[in-house]
Write a protein that holds these residues in place. Sequence first.
Motif, mmCIF file in Angstrom:
data_model
loop_
_atom_site.group_PDB
_atom_site.id
_atom_site.type_symbol
_atom_site.label_atom_id
_atom_site.label_comp_id
_atom_site.label_asym_id
_atom_site.label_seq_id
_atom_site.Cartn_x
_atom_site.Cartn_y
_atom_site.Cartn_z
ATOM 1 N N GLY A 266 0.959 -1.379 0.051
ATOM 2 C CA GLY A 266 0.164 0.152 0.142
ATOM 3 C C GLY A 266 0.836 1.324 0.070
ATOM 4 O O GLY A 266 2.073 1.177 0.312
ATOM 5 N N ASP A 267 0.432 2.375 -0.404
ATOM 6 C CA ASP A 267 1.091 3.545 -0.373
ATOM 7 C C ASP A 267 1.837 3.967 1.026
ATOM 8 O O ASP A 267 2.877 4.480 0.766
ATOM 9 C CB ASP A 267 0.137 4.669 -0.953
ATOM 10 C CG ASP A 267 -0.308 4.823 -2.330
ATOM 11 O OD1 ASP A 267 0.549 4.165 -3.002
ATOM 12 O OD2 ASP A 267 -1.314 5.455 -2.663
ATOM 13 N N GLN A 268 1.034 3.888 2.072
ATOM 14 C CA GLN A 268 1.735 3.910 3.431
ATOM 15 C C GLN A 268 2.962 3.320 3.532
ATOM 16 O O GLN A 268 3.869 3.783 4.050
ATOM 17 C CB GLN A 268 0.628 4.057 4.488
ATOM 18 C CG GLN A 268 1.228 4.394 5.809
ATOM 19 C CD GLN A 268 0.275 4.535 7.064
ATOM 20 O OE1 GLN A 268 -0.970 3.979 6.464
ATOM 21 N NE2 GLN A 268 0.555 4.753 8.107
ATOM 22 N N LYS A 269 2.927 1.985 3.444
ATOM 23 C CA LYS A 269 3.798 0.992 3.623
ATOM 24 C C LYS A 269 5.275 1.472 2.680
ATOM 25 O O LYS A 269 6.194 1.456 3.042
ATOM 26 C CB LYS A 269 3.607 -0.313 3.526
ATOM 27 C CG LYS A 269 4.603 -1.432 3.779
ATOM 28 C CD LYS A 269 4.161 -2.525 3.969
ATOM 29 C CE LYS A 269 4.915 -3.764 4.235
ATOM 30 N NZ LYS A 269 4.686 -5.073 4.194
ATOM 31 N N PHE A 270 4.717 1.729 1.394
ATOM 32 C CA PHE A 270 5.779 1.779 0.545
ATOM 33 C C PHE A 270 6.667 3.143 0.598
ATOM 34 O O PHE A 270 7.786 3.235 0.615
ATOM 35 C CB PHE A 270 5.027 1.818 -0.981
ATOM 36 C CG PHE A 270 6.038 2.180 -1.933
ATOM 37 C CD1 PHE A 270 6.743 0.987 -2.771
ATOM 38 C CD2 PHE A 270 6.224 3.314 -2.510
ATOM 39 C CE1 PHE A 270 7.699 1.297 -3.947
ATOM 40 C CE2 PHE A 270 7.120 3.665 -3.650
ATOM 41 C CZ PHE A 270 7.865 2.672 -4.216
#
Length: 276
Positions: A266-270
């Motif tokens: 996901g964007d947050q993790k990436f």
Amino acid sequence: MAVIASLHLQPLSSFSSSSSPPPPSSSKPLYLKFQTSHRENLRHLSSLGIVPQNPRLAPPANDLPVIFSAVNFLKSKGISDEDFPRLVFLCPQLFSPTFDISKIDPVFDFLTGELGASTEESKGLIVNCPNILLSDVEYFLRPTLVYLKELGLRNLNRASKMNAHVLNTRVEKLRAKMRFLKSIGFEHEEAARVCGRIPAIFGYSVDDNLRPKFEFLVYDMERELEELKKFPQYFGFSLGKRIKPRHWHLKKKNVRVSLSRMLMWGDQKFYSKWKP
């Protein structure tokens, strides 16, 4: 269509005293008939989304029997009241006074007989893709089903949007995706496995979707075909919104990771892992 209910009344003489003479043998039972008004019929069709709420825009009274026939036929096949607005919006031909609703009966037979779908699954496939009802079984649906099974696709009877649209895709369009995969280096069996794992690929345009993604992978990302074979889900991600932004972000960081790690997070993790 006037909906008529009849109430059978006993002759009044049957309630009289025993001394009263019996009714003549030729006497006939009396009936009271109640007719649903034209306005009530229109109100019902309007509640299903089939006719406009404005009475001035309603179809002529002579057209209502055909429309009601279509409604009753679909209800007999499991279509519920809440499904009609979607069917009307996506496939209004079904409720045209000139349409012969019996023509779609072979589609229901195909779904239950050849596809092996239950009544509920058939309904789900139809609601997801109402235009499947207008498809010819012999020249369209059956060849598509045979081809999909040859590629190893299973559980096509499940009432998913994906299955509904794939079943309603002509064989030539399916073959075009296979030809593309083989043209970029996939063996036939490999291409078939990709289509089996990611049937959504059948809905992608070769020129507008698949080819640009492949060319970006090879020429801009400088990655090998073998990596694509390991992660064919790559084709399912948006080129402009996911693939390009993340590739250029990692390139600025001088970081190279696998396709799955690059795209699945996901964007947050990436972006927390590789902060701007």
